[in-house]
Write an enzyme that holds these catalytic residues in place. Sequence first.
Site, PDB file in Angstrom:
ATOM      1  N   GLY A  19       0.773  -1.247   0.000  1.00 60.42           N
ATOM      2  CA  GLY A  19       0.000   0.000   0.000  1.00 60.42           C
ATOM      3  C   GLY A  19       0.797   1.285   0.000  1.00 60.42           C
ATOM      4  N   SER A  20       1.989   1.274  -0.614  1.00 57.92           N
ATOM      5  CA  SER A  20       2.751   2.535  -0.610  1.00 57.92           C
ATOM      6  C   SER A  20       2.069   3.587  -1.497  1.00 57.92           C
ATOM      7  CB  SER A  20       4.204   2.304  -1.043  1.00 57.92           C
ATOM      8  OG  SER A  20       4.289   2.003  -2.405  1.00 57.92           O
ATOM      9  N   ASN A  21       1.439   3.154  -2.579  1.00 53.69           N
ATOM     10  CA  ASN A  21       0.690   4.130  -3.396  1.00 53.69           C
ATOM     11  C   ASN A  21      -0.509   4.675  -2.635  1.00 53.69           C
ATOM     12  OD1 ASN A  21       1.598   4.636  -6.296  1.00 53.69           O
ATOM     13  ND2 ASN A  21       1.925   2.432  -6.077  1.00 53.69           N
ATOM     14  N   LYS A  92      -6.069  -8.711  -8.240  1.00 56.58           N
ATOM     15  CA  LYS A  92      -7.132  -9.522  -8.847  1.00 56.58           C
ATOM     16  C   LYS A  92      -7.748  -8.794 -10.041  1.00 56.58           C
ATOM     17  CE  LYS A  92      -7.035 -13.181  -6.413  1.00 56.58           C
ATOM     18  NZ  LYS A  92      -7.143 -13.228  -4.995  1.00 56.58           N
ATOM     19  N   ILE A  94     -10.675  -7.246 -12.111  1.00 60.59           N
ATOM     20  CA  ILE A  94     -11.982  -6.660 -11.784  1.00 60.59           C
ATOM     21  C   ILE A  94     -13.017  -7.321 -12.712  1.00 60.59           C
ATOM     22  CG2 ILE A  94     -13.355  -4.528 -11.800  1.00 60.59           C
ATOM     23  CD1 ILE A  94     -11.295  -4.436  -9.595  1.00 60.59           C
ATOM     24  N   ASN A 108      -6.024   2.417 -12.836  1.00 64.14           N
ATOM     25  CA  ASN A 108      -4.961   1.549 -12.328  1.00 64.14           C
ATOM     26  C   ASN A 108      -3.615   2.198 -12.602  1.00 64.14           C
ATOM     27  OD1 ASN A 108      -3.729  -0.875 -11.318  1.00 64.14           O
ATOM     28  ND2 ASN A 108      -3.320  -1.489 -13.431  1.00 64.14           N
ATOM     29  N   HIS A 110       0.453   1.236 -13.326  1.00 60.62           N
ATOM     30  CA  HIS A 110       1.313   0.117 -13.723  1.00 60.62           C
ATOM     31  C   HIS A 110       2.758   0.617 -13.806  1.00 60.62           C
ATOM     32  CE1 HIS A 110       2.260  -3.739 -15.494  1.00 60.62           C
ATOM     33  NE2 HIS A 110       3.023  -3.096 -16.351  1.00 60.62           N
ATOM     34  N   ASP A 151      -4.109  -4.509 -17.845  1.00 61.26           N
ATOM     35  CA  ASP A 151      -3.186  -3.437 -18.243  1.00 61.26           C
ATOM     36  C   ASP A 151      -3.444  -2.925 -19.657  1.00 61.26           C
ATOM     37  OD1 ASP A 151      -1.886  -3.851 -15.780  1.00 61.26           O
ATOM     38  OD2 ASP A 151      -0.504  -5.307 -16.656  1.00 61.26           O
ATOM     39  N   GLU A 180       5.698   6.716  -9.293  1.00 63.57           N
ATOM     40  CA  GLU A 180       4.283   6.344  -9.125  1.00 63.57           C
ATOM     41  C   GLU A 180       3.646   7.238  -8.057  1.00 63.57           C
ATOM     42  OE1 GLU A 180       3.251   2.174  -8.687  1.00 63.57           O
ATOM     43  OE2 GLU A 180       5.150   1.592  -9.543  1.00 63.57           O
TER      44      GLU A 180
HETATM   45  C1  GRF Z   1       3.015  -0.756  -7.756  1.00 62.39           C
HETATM   46  O1  GRF Z   1       4.246  -0.896  -8.398  1.00 62.39           O
HETATM   47  C2  GRF Z   1       1.908  -0.563  -8.773  1.00 62.39           C
HETATM   48  O2  GRF Z   1       2.325   0.050  -9.938  1.00 62.39           O
HETATM   49  C3  GRF Z   1       1.509  -1.978  -9.080  1.00 62.39           C
HETATM   50  O3  GRF Z   1       1.638  -2.663  -7.855  1.00 62.39           O
HETATM   51  C4  GRF Z   1       2.590  -2.019  -7.028  1.00 62.39           C
HETATM   52  C5  GRF Z   1       1.906  -1.738  -5.734  1.00 62.39           C
HETATM   53  O4  GRF Z   1       2.744  -1.239  -4.759  1.00 62.39           O
HETATM   54  N1  GRF Z   1       0.200  -2.032  -9.677  1.00 62.39           N
HETATM   55  P1  GRF Z   1       2.136  -0.627  -3.414  1.00 62.39           P
HETATM   56  O5  GRF Z   1       1.266  -1.717  -2.771  1.00 62.39           O
HETATM   57  O6  GRF Z   1       1.354   0.590  -3.768  1.00 62.39           O
HETATM   58  O7  GRF Z   1       3.338  -0.333  -2.577  1.00 62.39           O
END
Ligand code: GRF
Length: 197
Positions: A19-21, A92, A94, A108, A110, A151, A180
């Site tokens: 969950g870093s994003n 997963k 969708i 999403n 990527h 994707d 990201e």
């Molecule tokens: C990220 O690299 C994102 O692009 C991909 O999965 C990874 C998730 O990382 N879809 P995080 O869980 O947000 O750290």
Amino acid sequence: MLLCCGEKKRIAVFVSGKGSNFSALLLRQKLGLLKGKIVLCVSDNPHAFALDIAKKNKIETNVLSDPSNADEIISLLDKHNIFLVVLAGYIKMIPSKVVEHYKRRIVNIHPALLPSFGGKGFYGIRVHEAVIKAGVKETGVTVHFVDEIYDHGPVIMQSKIKVKPKDTPQTLQKRVLKVEHSIYWKAINKVLSEKGC
Ligand code: GRF
């Protein structure tokens, strides 16, 4: 159906892992930079660290009992009046009925420049391993709408990153992830702006 939360559109973030994003988005939200409001965190994985992040930030969480059950997802999103679904490391597929129901309202991120290095099997460190193996000089980040193919949906935003001769999949992953974090909120704001929010 009510879609707004005050003036801000309600966002659900789907996560499977660390969950870093998601954290980066919450930070932008705290700074008042996000046009929407994250109100729900959904996961297929009850052990996802991202769920702990949600709880710490007082965001409601939900663990799907069956991620392939479109009706379960749609009724959850409808119940929370969700306008935009943000996938942030959600692994997963969708279900297509959900994609149809939330057409152009699921995004999403990527860690590569789609259409290169995307599709089934291109996730996590594998993406960066493939980039290095291919010997390409640049990679990047893509934010796109979700459709029925992995994707594949229309691109919303891309950012390029140089691949350095000494890069390993791990060093590249680290740099890509930073990018990201810096662009996802901008892409979300772009989508919301284009929808008149
Ligand atoms: C990220 O690299 C994102 O692009 C991909 O999965 C990874 C998730 O990382 N879809 P995080 O869980 O947000 O750290």
